[in-house]
Scaffold this active site. Sequence first.
Site, PDB file in Angstrom:
ATOM      1  CD  GLN A   1      43.951  33.826  40.301  1.00  0.00           C
ATOM      2  OE1 GLN A   1      44.607  34.698  39.761  1.00  0.00           O
ATOM      3  NE2 GLN A   1      42.658  33.958  40.535  1.00  0.00           N
TER       4      GLN A   1
ATOM      5  CE  LYS B   1      43.150  36.977  43.223  1.00  0.00           C
ATOM      6  NZ  LYS B   1      43.109  37.746  41.960  1.00  0.00           N
TER       7      LYS B   1
ATOM      8  CB  THR C   1      36.664  41.675  39.331  1.00  0.00           C
ATOM      9  OG1 THR C   1      36.759  40.445  38.608  1.00  0.00           O
ATOM     10  CG2 THR C   1      37.904  41.852  40.177  1.00  0.00           C
TER      11      THR C   1
ATOM     12  CE  LYS D   1      38.275  29.832  36.488  1.00  0.00           C
ATOM     13  NZ  LYS D   1      38.984  30.553  35.384  1.00  0.00           N
TER      14      LYS D   1
ATOM     15  N   GLY E   1      39.995  35.763  31.870  1.00  0.00           N
ATOM     16  CA  GLY E   1      40.551  37.065  31.502  1.00  0.00           C
ATOM     17  C   GLY E   1      41.423  37.679  32.578  1.00  0.00           C
ATOM     18  CG  ASP E   2      44.870  39.571  34.737  1.00  0.00           C
ATOM     19  OD1 ASP E   2      44.379  39.474  35.866  1.00  0.00           O
ATOM     20  OD2 ASP E   2      45.886  40.282  34.521  1.00  0.00           O
TER      21      ASP E   2
ATOM     22  CG  ASN F   1      36.087  43.500  33.917  1.00  0.00           C
ATOM     23  OD1 ASN F   1      36.310  42.926  34.973  1.00  0.00           O
ATOM     24  ND2 ASN F   1      34.922  43.399  33.307  1.00  0.00           N
TER      25      ASN F   1
ATOM     26  CB  SER G   1      35.881  32.299  37.113  1.00  0.00           C
ATOM     27  OG  SER G   1      36.165  33.339  36.212  1.00  0.00           O
TER      28      SER G   1
ATOM     29  CE  LYS H   1      46.391  36.328  36.247  1.00  0.00           C
ATOM     30  NZ  LYS H   1      45.271  36.808  37.084  1.00  0.00           N
TER      31      LYS H   1
HETATM   32  P1  NDP Z   1      41.716  45.761  31.816  1.00  0.00           P
HETATM   33  O1  NDP Z   1      42.642  45.383  30.752  1.00  0.00           O
HETATM   34  O2  NDP Z   1      40.254  45.721  31.565  1.00  0.00           O
HETATM   35  O3  NDP Z   1      42.056  47.220  32.355  1.00  0.00           O
HETATM   36  C1  NDP Z   1      43.291  47.531  32.885  1.00  0.00           C
HETATM   37  C2  NDP Z   1      43.314  48.985  33.284  1.00  0.00           C
HETATM   38  O4  NDP Z   1      44.497  49.250  34.017  1.00  0.00           O
HETATM   39  C3  NDP Z   1      43.338  49.904  32.072  1.00  0.00           C
HETATM   40  O5  NDP Z   1      42.723  51.122  32.402  1.00  0.00           O
HETATM   41  C4  NDP Z   1      44.835  50.066  31.848  1.00  0.00           C
HETATM   42  O6  NDP Z   1      45.189  51.235  31.137  1.00  0.00           O
HETATM   43  C5  NDP Z   1      45.338  50.121  33.271  1.00  0.00           C
HETATM   44  N1  NDP Z   1      46.736  49.648  33.288  1.00  0.00           N
HETATM   45  C6  NDP Z   1      47.163  48.423  32.904  1.00  0.00           C
HETATM   46  N2  NDP Z   1      48.501  48.326  33.002  1.00  0.00           N
HETATM   47  C7  NDP Z   1      48.889  49.510  33.469  1.00  0.00           C
HETATM   48  C8  NDP Z   1      50.165  50.043  33.774  1.00  0.00           C
HETATM   49  N3  NDP Z   1      51.289  49.300  33.623  1.00  0.00           N
HETATM   50  N4  NDP Z   1      50.211  51.305  34.252  1.00  0.00           N
HETATM   51  C9  NDP Z   1      49.063  52.046  34.400  1.00  0.00           C
HETATM   52  N5  NDP Z   1      47.836  51.580  34.116  1.00  0.00           N
HETATM   53  C10 NDP Z   1      47.759  50.346  33.650  1.00  0.00           C
HETATM   54  O7  NDP Z   1      42.101  44.827  33.057  1.00  0.00           O
HETATM   55  P2  NDP Z   1      41.251  44.498  34.362  1.00  0.00           P
HETATM   56  O8  NDP Z   1      40.401  45.644  34.755  1.00  0.00           O
HETATM   57  O9  NDP Z   1      40.649  43.174  34.164  1.00  0.00           O
HETATM   58  O10 NDP Z   1      42.432  44.309  35.429  1.00  0.00           O
HETATM   59  C11 NDP Z   1      42.859  45.342  36.294  1.00  0.00           C
HETATM   60  C12 NDP Z   1      43.574  44.734  37.489  1.00  0.00           C
HETATM   61  O11 NDP Z   1      42.652  43.893  38.204  1.00  0.00           O
HETATM   62  C13 NDP Z   1      44.765  43.842  37.173  1.00  0.00           C
HETATM   63  O12 NDP Z   1      45.716  43.963  38.215  1.00  0.00           O
HETATM   64  C14 NDP Z   1      44.171  42.443  37.200  1.00  0.00           C
HETATM   65  O13 NDP Z   1      45.157  41.473  37.460  1.00  0.00           O
HETATM   66  C15 NDP Z   1      43.196  42.580  38.347  1.00  0.00           C
HETATM   67  N6  NDP Z   1      42.114  41.621  38.402  1.00  0.00           N
HETATM   68  C16 NDP Z   1      41.281  41.412  37.348  1.00  0.00           C
HETATM   69  C17 NDP Z   1      40.245  40.521  37.456  1.00  0.00           C
HETATM   70  C18 NDP Z   1      39.263  40.328  36.363  1.00  0.00           C
HETATM   71  O14 NDP Z   1      38.321  39.550  36.561  1.00  0.00           O
HETATM   72  N7  NDP Z   1      39.371  40.977  35.224  1.00  0.00           N
HETATM   73  C19 NDP Z   1      40.041  39.723  38.672  1.00  0.00           C
HETATM   74  C20 NDP Z   1      40.929  40.067  39.752  1.00  0.00           C
HETATM   75  C21 NDP Z   1      41.932  40.969  39.588  1.00  0.00           C
HETATM   76  P3  NDP Z   1      45.581  51.123  29.581  1.00  0.00           P
HETATM   77  O15 NDP Z   1      44.294  50.890  28.873  1.00  0.00           O
HETATM   78  O16 NDP Z   1      46.206  52.434  29.274  1.00  0.00           O
HETATM   79  O17 NDP Z   1      46.527  49.982  29.457  1.00  0.00           O
HETATM   80  O1  2IT Z   2      43.271  37.847  39.029  1.00  0.00           O
HETATM   81  C1  2IT Z   2      42.214  37.217  38.904  1.00  0.00           C
HETATM   82  O2  2IT Z   2      41.655  36.683  39.863  1.00  0.00           O
HETATM   83  C2  2IT Z   2      41.619  37.119  37.560  1.00  0.00           C
HETATM   84  N1  2IT Z   2      42.162  37.690  36.620  1.00  0.00           N
HETATM   85  C3  2IT Z   2      40.379  36.300  37.344  1.00  0.00           C
HETATM   86  C4  2IT Z   2      40.715  34.851  37.182  1.00  0.00           C
HETATM   87  C5  2IT Z   2      39.575  33.957  36.807  1.00  0.00           C
HETATM   88  O3  2IT Z   2      39.862  32.757  36.618  1.00  0.00           O
HETATM   89  O4  2IT Z   2      38.437  34.388  36.681  1.00  0.00           O
END
Ligand code: NDP
Ligand code: 2IT
Length: 448
Positions: free
Chosen positions: A114, A117, A212, A93, A168-169, A243, A380, A129
């Site tokens: 993961q 986590k 998240t 997952k 998603g991620d 997100n 999830s 992943k």
């Molecule tokens: P999104 O794509 O929704 O947003 C990512 C954000 O981070 C955007 O503002 C983006 O800016 C910025 N960003 C991405 N890459 C970079 C970079 N190389 N340098 C600077 N800024 C960057 O992703 P999420 O919000 O879902 O994910 C954010 C983090 O949280 C990640 O590390 C992800 O692995 C983690 N995460 C996400 C989960 C989820 O459920 N979505 C769960 C657990 C962890 P820009 O638009 O300019 O690219």
């Molecule tokens: O990093 C993470 O935990 C995620 N991007 C969410 C993974 C999931 O299966 O919901």
Amino acid sequence: MALKNQYLADLLEKVKQRNQGEPEFIQAVTEVFMSLEPVAEKRPDLIEAGVFERIVEPERQIIFRVPWVDDNGVTQVNRGFRIEFNSAIGPYKGGLRLHPSVYLGIIKFLGFEQIFKNSLTTLPMGGGKGGSDFNPKGKSDGEVMRFCQSFMTELCKHIGPDTDVPAGDIGTGAREIGYMFGQYKRIRNEFTGVLTGKGLTFGGSLARTEATGYGVCYFTDELLKANGKSFKDQTVVISGSGNVAIYATQKATELGAKVVALSDSNGYIYDENGIDLALVKQLKEVERKRIKEYVNVHPEAKYTEGCSGIWTIPCDIALPCATQNEIDENSAKALAENGCYAVIEGANMPSTPEAIEVYFANNMLYGPAKAANAGGVAVSGLEMSQNSERLSWTFEDVDNRLHNIMKEIFKSCDEAAKEYGMEGNYMAGANIAGFLKVAEAMKAQGCV
Ligand code: NDP
Ligand code: 2IT
């Protein structure tokens, strides 16, 4: 810092040899091994069962070509990945990252994190992943759809509701999950919970979008309370504006904090009056615009080009919610010097090892990603449960369960840290508690 335990030090050398050119993966393994030294001392049976050796090697690594045709009729080729890292406690997952920086080492570090986590969530989920070096930015909906369909045409051979359940991620949100789900259903002729983060009309869970970010704040709230503090009237800096950042901003504000900054990969905004979240949602979720547009509506706020300056803004609490290694040693020092006393990670591995040393040297409270951001994958897991029973729960029900899970996660980290003589070190606590459950399962299932 070097490992003192000879067994783990030798094994880390092997991991480095075997995974050359993958610094993020080595970084993640090193951090976990540092925390596991007392476990290796106390549990020779786990060494004998080969658990440490096995856990650093993915069970399966799938790399594939993703060809698609752009709006100009030109063929494009991306590389797709799915790393099925560990299935000891449940089906693989984990999310799918779509970002040009994606390569094997990124997906392996994320898949490795993961495992622990997912173990901490209390739900039965293994670690996996995936993703691609496809860049959704600037692409039309049609291009994104054709990419997603091509990606799933291969991926659907390897996943399934009881095998591997992606989500998603970075770069993968509701739109991408929808296109991928449609393609899976079409090819396999199955309507199942094979992906999470689905739309609410086709099996998605209420509160998954928020999970998240909300979870990060529920975890932070527990951590603050355990240390005699709270979100009330605190100034908070959050990086990213995707997100995780958006819903962390929402919940931190609800809990009494003032969030003054957000960013994207181009720069950051600083709004002393507190972020106007409705505007950020409109800009980011609806219009897919850059964060700098914020100052067109709020000229009193300030936009600065470049990402790292966000950590020089004075704050009490920092929640990095963008990407890996976004806080380096200098940024961590700037946070400490300006009075920040807590860093809780929404992004995966946002702090470099040097930054983490700065947190500890300054007695800052530190909430590690694999515990703090587990709320997303936890919901999830709840989406999978709802899909299995073909029911959907109310927002309040899912949110309450999420809240309780985050409380449990904090408790496990806190207790494991205490049990192993490292009270207050939630990083060690998270790594130990997450590891032990998976390790026991691996040992019980024999050498597989
Ligand atoms: P999104 O794509 O929704 O947003 C990512 C954000 O981070 C955007 O503002 C983006 O800016 C910025 N960003 C991405 N890459 C970079 C970079 N190389 N340098 C600077 N800024 C960057 O992703 P999420 O919000 O879902 O994910 C954010 C983090 O949280 C990640 O590390 C992800 O692995 C983690 N995460 C996400 C989960 C989820 O459920 N979505 C769960 C657990 C962890 P820009 O638009 O300019 O690219
Ligand atoms: O990093 C993470 O935990 C995620 N991007 C969410 C993974 C999931 O299966 O919901």
